[in-house]
Design a protein around this motif. Structure first.
Motif, PDB file in Angstrom:
ATOM      1  N   ASP A 123       1.006  -1.054   0.111  1.00 59.06           N
ATOM      2  CA  ASP A 123      -0.553  -0.018   0.065  1.00 59.06           C
ATOM      3  C   ASP A 123       0.708   1.173  -0.063  1.00 59.06           C
ATOM      4  O   ASP A 123       0.481   2.537  -0.224  1.00 59.06           O
ATOM      5  N   GLU A 126       2.399   1.873  -3.343  1.00 57.14           N
ATOM      6  CA  GLU A 126       1.612   2.389  -4.188  1.00 57.14           C
ATOM      7  C   GLU A 126       1.289   3.893  -4.447  1.00 57.14           C
ATOM      8  O   GLU A 126       1.199   4.242  -5.090  1.00 57.14           O
ATOM      9  N   LEU A 127       1.120   4.256  -2.474  1.00 61.52           N
ATOM     10  CA  LEU A 127       0.563   6.186  -2.519  1.00 61.52           C
ATOM     11  C   LEU A 127       2.003   6.532  -2.792  1.00 61.52           C
ATOM     12  O   LEU A 127       1.657   7.479  -3.548  1.00 61.52           O
ATOM     13  N   GLU A 129       3.943   5.825  -5.049  1.00 63.81           N
ATOM     14  CA  GLU A 129       4.041   6.105  -7.026  1.00 63.81           C
ATOM     15  C   GLU A 129       3.443   6.475  -7.170  1.00 63.81           C
ATOM     16  O   GLU A 129       3.575   8.525  -8.492  1.00 63.81           O
ATOM     17  N   ARG A 130       2.612   7.006  -6.130  1.00 69.01           N
ATOM     18  CA  ARG A 130       1.059   8.272  -7.170  1.00 69.01           C
ATOM     19  C   ARG A 130       1.744   9.941  -7.073  1.00 69.01           C
ATOM     20  O   ARG A 130       1.488  10.531  -8.158  1.00 69.01           O
ATOM     21  N   PHE A 131       2.085   9.451  -6.013  1.00 68.66           N
ATOM     22  CA  PHE A 131       1.884  10.784  -5.584  1.00 68.66           C
ATOM     23  C   PHE A 131       4.063  11.396  -6.615  1.00 68.66           C
ATOM     24  O   PHE A 131       4.905  12.267  -6.419  1.00 68.66           O
ATOM     25  N   THR A 188       2.227  17.919  -7.735  1.00 64.37           N
ATOM     26  CA  THR A 188       1.893  16.412  -7.660  1.00 64.37           C
ATOM     27  C   THR A 188       0.302  16.552  -6.813  1.00 64.37           C
ATOM     28  O   THR A 188      -0.252  16.109  -7.530  1.00 64.37           O
ATOM     29  N   ASP A 192      -3.388  17.184  -6.938  1.00 64.63           N
ATOM     30  CA  ASP A 192      -4.418  16.083  -6.639  1.00 64.63           C
ATOM     31  C   ASP A 192      -5.463  16.820  -5.959  1.00 64.63           C
ATOM     32  O   ASP A 192      -6.688  15.897  -4.951  1.00 64.63           O
TER      33      ASP A 192
END
Lengths: 510, 358
Positions: A123, A126-127, A129-131, A188, A192
Motif C-alpha cells: 500500500d 502504491e501511495l 508511486e501515485r505522488f 503533484t 490532486d
C-alpha cells in the motif's frame, strides 16, 4: 474575501491570537489557502509562523480567532483532531523511529489492526508511486538521507489522507537537488486537490514552488495571499523586516576608525551535522573602533560563524586573528584571554547559566583571577559582581538569587558588561538587543557605541536592519553561509540590503 | 478540568533540606503512630525506644555514626556524580571493589605495621572503586554512553568477583567451608574512637565535609557547578565537559571505594560477600535527600543512620521487623517528598485554556 461563501477556502485562519507568558506569538494573524494551491508563509524568526501552524495542526488552541476548513468552523483541542480533519504537518525535526522501516513509520498508529507487513508495504509503495515520492518501503529509516526521510514524513500525512499539508521550512535540510524534487512533489499533491502550506525564508523557492504568499511580522499578517509573480526581493524584505522609515538616530562618528585590525577572519568554513557548509568560506575584517554589521535572515550561517570565531564550533575551520595574533588553534578560554569577547545569541543557557546566581554568573570570565590558589576569593568575587551591577545599571533583587529571576534587559546588561570588563580588543555581539524593550535596546546600543569610541572593534550580528543602519560603519550581508554584499550604511538603501538578504542579485536590483 | 503539576521554584526554600527532613519526619511519625496503634503497640514507647537506642546514649551515637559512615560516603559518591547530572548507580559495586582492593593489600603484605597497612588498604580501596568507575567514565565522556546502565551492570560484575574470591582462591581454609576470606591481620583494624565507633567516622567526616567545602569554595567546584548547571555555558566559558564528566565519575567511584575500605578495616574483620550490604543503593536515597548537594550529605547520612539503628532496635521490643521496615520506609517517603517540595511547588492548571469562545 467576498467570494469565500461561494468557493470556500481549504484553510481559513481568521484573527488568530495566541499569547504565552510574556510573549504574544500571534496578534490577529490571518491566512487563507485556496484548495489545490501551494501557499507560502513567510516571516522572520519569531514572526509567529510556527505558532500559527501549530494552531492549525491542533497543537495549540488559539486564545481568539477562528479556524475554518472548507468553510466549516473547527475547534481542535489536540493534534489527533486536526489529523482526523485532514490536516497533516511535517515538522522541521522529523518524527520518525529510526529502527522502523519506511512502511512501519508510515502506518504507525494509523492502521486499524494488525495487518501483514507485506500488505502495508504494498500500500505504501502504491501511495508513493501515485505522488512521485521515490522510496523503498522495506528500508529502515536510519539508512535514509534527510530528503528521503522527509518523503516518509509526507507519506505519513498522505497515508492519513491529509487534505492540508503543512511543510515547516522543508528545504532547510535538503540539498538543492532534493529541494527541486520537493517542488515537483508539492505540485503533484496540489494537482490532486490538496492544499500545501509551505513555510520558508527563501524567495527563490517561494517563486518557484508556490502560487501565493502570506507574510507575517510580529505575529500579525502584513500581506495576505500575494500572487508570487508580484513578489520581489526588496518588497519581501521590507514586508518581513518592517517599513523603510527614515533613519534618524544614525550614529555620528567623532573619532576616525583606526588603521589597525581588531579582528581578521579568513577562509572560515563550518559544516553542520549533515555535512552541508553552513558557513561557506567567509572572510571579514573589523578594525579597531569600527562597528561592522552583519545583516541576514535568520539561519543563513550567522550563528555558526559567530560560534566559530569564538572557538565554540568544533566543525569550523578557518583563520581567526585578534589584533594580528593568530588564535585559530586556541580553545575558547584562550581566545577570550587574547582579547576576544563574545555575547552569544542565547544569553540565557549559553552566555549565562540561569540557575546560578548573579555573583557566579558575573565572574565566569574572571574567576581564575579572583582566586587565591585553588580557592575563589569570595569577597573579591562579590566586589567584582557589584562593580558590574553598578557600572551597567543592572537591577538585581539579590546578588545570590538565580539569574533566571532577572528581566531580559538586566540579563543582557550584565552579560555585555561582563564581556567588556576584560577590556577586549574585539567584541562579537550576536543579536544583542533581540527581545529587549525600548530602554533595554537603547542601553545596549549605547554601550556598543561607547566601546567603539574607546577603540574596541565590534562585529554586530543582527536581524534588526534599523539597528544595523544606525550603528554600523560597514554593513555586510550574509546569505546561505556567504557574505554576499558589503554596503555603506550612509548611502545604501534598505531595499538594496533587503534584496541581498533575500538572496537576489544585489546589483540587478539596485 | 483541573490538573496539578510540579513547577521548579526559582529559588529553593531557604534551609530547604533541614525543613524537608523535619517535616517529612513528623508526617511519617504521625502515619507510623496510626500503624503502631492498629498493631497494638504504644507509639510513645516504640518511638522513645527508637530514639534512645540511636541517639540517647554514647553507645547509641556510636552505632548511628558507624552506620552513617558507609551511607555518607556512598551518598557523597552519588551526589558528586549527580551534581554533573550523572547517576552513579554503581556505588554498591564500587564499595565491593574497594573492599577487594583493601583485602588484597592485606593478603600480600600482612606483616606491615598498622600505621602503614591501614593507609595502604584504604588507598587500594579508593583505587579499586575508581577502577570500577573507569570504564563507565570513559564510555560516558568519550562516547556518550549512558552511565546508569554501565555502572548498574558493573555491580553484578563486582558481586560475582567477590563471590568467586571468597568461594575460591581467597576462601578461608579454616572457615568451616563458609564462603568467607581469612581474618584480616589484627593491626589492620581501625582504632576505636569511642564505644563502638572507630576512626572511620573521622575519616568519613573529613572526606564528606571537606569535599563539601572544596566543592563550594574552589575554582574547580565552581567549574563543576557551571558544567552541572548548563553544559553550553560551560563550553562557552571554556570548560571541557569531557574532562569534567570523566573526572567526576571516577571521583565518585573512588569515594564509594573508600566506603568499602572503611567497612573492611572498621566494621568487619574479613572480606565477605555481603560487604556492601546495600549501602551503595541506600546512598542514592541519601543523595536524593541531600538534593544532590555534597554539602547536605553528612547531616542526611547521620539522620538516616539513626533511623536505621532505631528501627533495628525496636525489633527487639516485639515490633515485627515488617512494621519496623514500614516505619523506616515511611520516614524516607516523607523526607523525600518534602525534599522535592523544597525545590518544586505544586500549581493547579486548567488542562487547556478554552480559548475559542467566540
Amino acid at each position: 474575501m467576498a467570494d469565500s461563501a461561494a468557493t470556500p477556502y481549504a484553510v481559513e485562519l481568521d484573527g488568530i491570537w495566541k499569547r504565552f507568558p510574556g510573549v504574544i506569538a500571534n496578534a490577529g494573524a490571518c491566512l487563507r489557502v485556496r484548495p489545490g494551491s501551494v501557499h507560502a508563509v513567510l516571516g522572520e524568526n519569531g514572526a509567529g509562523k510556527t505558532t500559527l501552524m501549530n494552531v492549525l495542526a491542533g497543537v495549540y488552541l488559539p486564545d481568539e480567532g477562528d479556524v475554518r476548513l472548507d468553510g466549516e468552523d473547527r475547534h481542535f483541542s489536540r493534534p489527533a483532531d486536526a489529523i482526523a480533519a485532514g490536516v497533516g504537518m511535517v515538522h522541521q525535526e522529523f518524527r520518525l523511529i529510526p529502527t522502523f522501516t519506511v512502511a512501519e513509520n508510515v502506518a504507525l498508529g494509523a492502521s486499524p489492526r494488525l495487518i501483514s507487513r507485506s500488505a502495508i508495504e504494498k500500500d505504501v509503495a502504491e501511495l508513493a508511486e501515485r505522488f512521485g515520492l521515490a522510496t523503498v518501503p522495506g528500508r529502515e529509516v536510519w539508512q535514509l538521507s534527510m530528503g528521503e526521510r522527509q518523503r516518509v514524513e509526507i507519506l505519513k500525512a498522505l497515508w492519513r489522507d491529509a487534505k492540508v499539508l503543512i511543510l515547516d521550512e522543508p528545504t532547510a535540510v535538503l540539498t538543492p537537488a532534493e529541494a527541486e524534487e520537493l517542488g515537483r512533489i508539492t505540485s503533484t499533491m496540489a494537482a490532486d486537490g490538496r492544499s500545501i502550506i509551505f513555510i520558508s525564508h527563501k524567495l527563490d523557492e517561494v517563486t518557484a514552488f508556490c502560487d501565493e504568499a502570506t507574510v507575517l511580522r510580529g505575529g500579525a499578517t502584513v500581506a495576505e495571499s500575494l500572487p508570487v509573480e508580484t513578489l520581489n526581493g526588496a518588497m519581501l524584505a521590507e514586508l518581513m523586516v518592517g517599513e523603510a522609515t527614515e533613519v534618524s538616530q544614525r550614529r555620528t562618528r567623532t573619532a576616525p576608525v583606526a588603521e589597525a585590525n581588531a579582528l581578521d577572519v579568513s577562509e572560515m568554513w563550518v559544516t553542520d551535522v549533515h555535512g552541508r557548509n553552513v558557513v561557506d568560506g567567509v572572510g571579514l575584517t573589523v578594525r579597531q573602533g569600527e562597528i561592522v554589521g552583519i545583516a541576514g535572515v535568520a539561519g543563513n550561517g550567522q550563528r555558526p560563524l559567530a560560534d566559530a570565531i569564538a572557538g565554540l564550533n568544533s566543525n569550523g575551520v578557518g583563520l581567526v586573528e585578534v589584533a594580528g595574533k593568530d588564535v585559530s588553534a586556541l580553545p575558547p578560554r584562550a581566545r577570550n584571554a587574547a582579547g576576544l569577547a563574545y555575547v552569544p545569541e542565547d544569553r540565557i543557557g549559553v552566555g549565562l547559566a540561569p540557575r546560578m546566581n548573579v555573583v557566579e554568573n558575573a565572574m565566569m570570565r574572571a574567576y581564575r583571577d579572583l582566586s587565591n590558589g585553588p580557592f575563589i576569593d569570595r569577597d573579591a568575587a562579590e566586589a567584582h559582581a557589584e562593580t558590574l551591577v553598578e557600572d551597567y545599571n543592572v537591577k538585581v533583587g539579590q546578588m545570590h538569587a538565580p539569574m533566571a529571576a532577572l528581566s531580559g534587559g538586566n540579563l543582557q546588561r550584565l552579560l555585555v558588561g561582563r564581556e567588556i570588563a576584560g577590556e577586549p580588543t574585539v567584541l562579537v555581539a550576536a543579536q544583542p538587543t533581540r527581545g529587549l524593550d525600548v530602554q533595554g535596546v537603547a542601553a545596549i546600543q549605547r554601550i556598543l557605541l561607547e566601546q567603539s569610541a574607546s577603540g574596541v572593534g565590534i562585529l554586530l550580528i543582527s536581524e534588526d536592519l534599523e539597528e544595523l543602519f544606525a550603528l554600523s560603519d560597514r554593513l555586510l550581508v550574509m546569505h546561505e553561509g556567504r557574505i554576499v554584499g558589503e554596503f555603506d550604511p550612509d548611502v545604501a538603501t534598505r531595499s538594496e540590503v533587503g534584496a541581498a538578504m533575500a538572496g537576489a542579485n544585489a546589483e540587478a536590483d539596485a | 478540568m483541573m490538573n496539578m503539576r510540579l513547577v521548579r521554584r526559582d529559588t529553593p526554600l531557604a534551609g530547604g533540606q533541614v525543613r524537608a527532613f523535619v517535616v517529612g519526619l513528623l508526617i511519617a511519625l504521625l502515619f507510623g503512630a496510626v500503624l503502631l496503634i492498629l498493631s497494638g503497640h504504644s507509639p510513645i514507647t516504640v518511638y522513645s525506644k527508637m530514639f534512645d537506642s540511636a541517639l540517647g546514649s554514647p553507645r547509641g551515637w556510636s552505632a548511628t555514626l558507624t552506620r552513617a559512615v558507609p551511607l555518607g560516603l556512598a551518598g557523597l559518591a552519588v551526589a558528586v556524580a549527580g551534581s554533573m547530572g550523572m547517576w552513579n548507580i554503581g556505588a554498591e559495586g564500587q564499595i565491593i571493589a574497594g573492599a577487594i582492593g583493601g583485602a588484597w593489600i592485606a593478603r600480600i603484605a600482612p606483616e606491615l605495621p598498622g600505621p602503614v597497612l591501614i593507609p595502604a588498604m584504604l588507598g587500594a580501596a579508593v583505587l579499586g572503586g575508581a577502577f570500577l568507575a573507569l570504564g563507565p567514565a570513559l564510555a560516558r565522556s568519550r562516547l556518550g554512553v549512558n552511565e546508569i546502565i554501565t555502572t548498574l551492570m558493573l555491580n553484578e560484575v563486582a558481586i560475582r568477583v567477590v563471590r568467586y574470591l571468597v568461594n575460591g582462591p581467597w576462601k578461608d581454609p579454616e572457615g568451616n567451608n563458609f564462603p568467607i576470606a581469612p581474618e584480616l591481620p589484627e593491626q589492620s583494624a581501625l582504632p576505636t574512637l569511642f564505644e563502638r565507633a572507630n576512626v572511620g567516622v573521622l575519616i568519613a567526616a573529613v572526606v564528606v565535609i571537606g569535599f563539601g567545602l572544596w566543592a563550594s569554595r574552589s575554582a574547580w567546584g565552581y567549574e563543576l557547578k557551571i558544567a552541572g548547571s548548563s553544559e553550553k555555558t560551560a563550553e562557552y566559558v571554556g570548560i571541557s565537559m569531557r574532562a569534567k564528566l570523566f573526572t567526576v565519575l571516577v571521583l565518585s567511584g573512588a569515594i564509594a571505594g573508600l566506603a568499602g575500605g572503611i567497612e573492611l578495616t572498621g566494621s568487619s574483620s574479613r572480606l565477605v560477600e555481603g560487604v556492601a550490604n546495600g549501602y551503595g543503593f541506600t546512598g542514592i536515597i541519601v543523595a536524593a535527600l541531600a538534593l544532590m548537594r555534597p554539602s547536605g550529605v553528612a547531616a542526611v547520612a547521620v539522620a538516616l543512620g539513626a533511623v536505621q539503628i532505631g528501627g533495628e532496635a525496636i525489633q527487639t521490643q516485639g515490633v515485627p521487623s515488617a512494621t519496623s521496615n514500614i516505619l523506616q520506609a515511611l520516614i524516607l517517603f516523607g523526607a523525600l517528598t518534602a525534599a522535592v517540595f523544597s525545590e518544586y511547588r505544586l500549581v493547579r492548571s486548567a488542562a487547556v485554556p478554552s480559548g475559542a469562545a467566540a
